[in-house]
Design a protein around this motif. Structure first.
Motif: not given
Length: 326
Positions: A50-51, A57-59, A215-219, A285-286
């Motif tokens: 979930l996190v 979503v934020a990315g 990049r940070v959000l995806a990582s 998937v996400l």
């Protein structure tokens, strides 16, 4: 002729990357226990998923800033935020899933933005500015991460840690030199209708922040899905993940499928292959399949509504009206 030569070189590089990725995946996944992969998938924490999904979503929300920044830079201030959000989400998601992202993203953008007096030349300018945002953000994040975790790059390039740290510092120095180059006066690239005034230093710092946040959000999203043991530092994951996505971008393969996975499997040998593969499947998937299904559905619904007589779509499927004022 130079253009043809560059195109052939780009195709050759893409084919080499894909061939290496296929060979690496064959070697790494040979003899893998499918039952262990399924067990690792079932053992994943629902909370962490979930996190990770929230971070994805934020990315994608952050991608709106790419288009907003580019539109403001080229002087397009009258496009509503909902239009920009729809165009950015569908263009990035559909375009990157098809491969050759610069071309395919541009096609989707033009289809949406053309109702708001955005020309093909403007689309090319938007692609240039979003590309700059992407590469500046990558250079800043990857350079900083390599400085803190040079050994993570050593797993891939087999160079000593001190050399990799110098490479990271070199990336940060290149960003600093670009900022210094912008300081004396407004810088212009291109000619005639293709002319773009580059953002000043203050706006370029914002531009770097947009790319770096992406990049940070995806990582962080893939970091949340990794097994709890062994413990691997976030900087190490950033180095491996960002480098993997850059290689995937250069390969021009649809969604960078296979290329990113091969690079991460090579770059994170600390984990059991089955557990890491489970992480990569959940992340796909996400971050890829669910957004692609949603973007395709929304874009298709918009196109169907365009077929209604006398109607023009200026945004997402719930916002259809007459042609906006010119």
């Amino acid at each position: 002729m130079r253009g043809v030569g560059r195109k052939r070189a780009s195709i050759a590089i893409s084919l080499v990357i894909v061939a290496v990725a296929v060979a690496a995946l064959y070697h790494l996944l040979r003899g893998i226990a499918v039952g262990k992969v399924i067990g690792a998938l079932e053992a994943q924490s629902g909370r962490n998923i979930l996190v990770a999904g929230a971070l994805v979503v934020a990315g994608y929300a952050n991608l709106i800033c790419y288009d907003l920044f580019a539109l403001r830079t080229i002087g397009k201030h009258d496009i509503p935020l909902r239009i920009v959000a729809f165009a950015s989400f569908t263009s990035y998601t559909i375009g990157h899933s098809l491969g050759a992202a610069t071309f395919t993203c541009g096609l989707v953008r033009f289809r949406v933005y053309s109702f708001w007096n955005v020309s093909l030349v403007d689309i090319a300018k938007i692609a240039f500015m979003t590309g700059m945002t992407f590469w500046l953000g990558n250079m800043f994040v990857l350079g900083g991460a390599v400085v803190f975790a040079p050994q993570a790059l050593s797993v891939i390039d087999y160079l000593p840690a001190w050399i990799n740290r110098l490479i990271g510092l070199g990336g940060l120095f290149a960003v600093a030199c670009y900022l210094a180059w912008l300081m004396p006066r407004p810088r212009v690239v291109g000619r005639a209708d293709w002319r773009i005034v580059l953002p000043n230093v203050r706006l370029t710092l914002l531009q770097i922040g947009i790319g770096a946040s992406d990049r940070v959000l995806a990582s962080l999203s893939i970091y949340m899905l990794l097994p709890a043991s062994p413990a691997v530092g976030f900087a190490t994951v950033v180095v491996v993940f960002v480098l993997a996505t850059l290689i995937g971008a250069v390969s021009h393969t649809p969604g960078s499928l296979g290329v990113v996975e091969a690079a991460i499997l090579i770059g994170l040998p600390q984990y059991q292959r089955e557990e890491l593969l489970a992480t990569l499947l959940t992340f796909r998937v996400l971050d890829f399949f669910l957004p692609l299904v949603l973007a395709t559905f929304l874009f298709g619904l918009r196109e169907l509504r365009l077929l209604a007589p006398g109607r023009r779509a200026d945004s997402g499927p719930n916002l259809v009206r007459e042609t906006p004022p010119r």
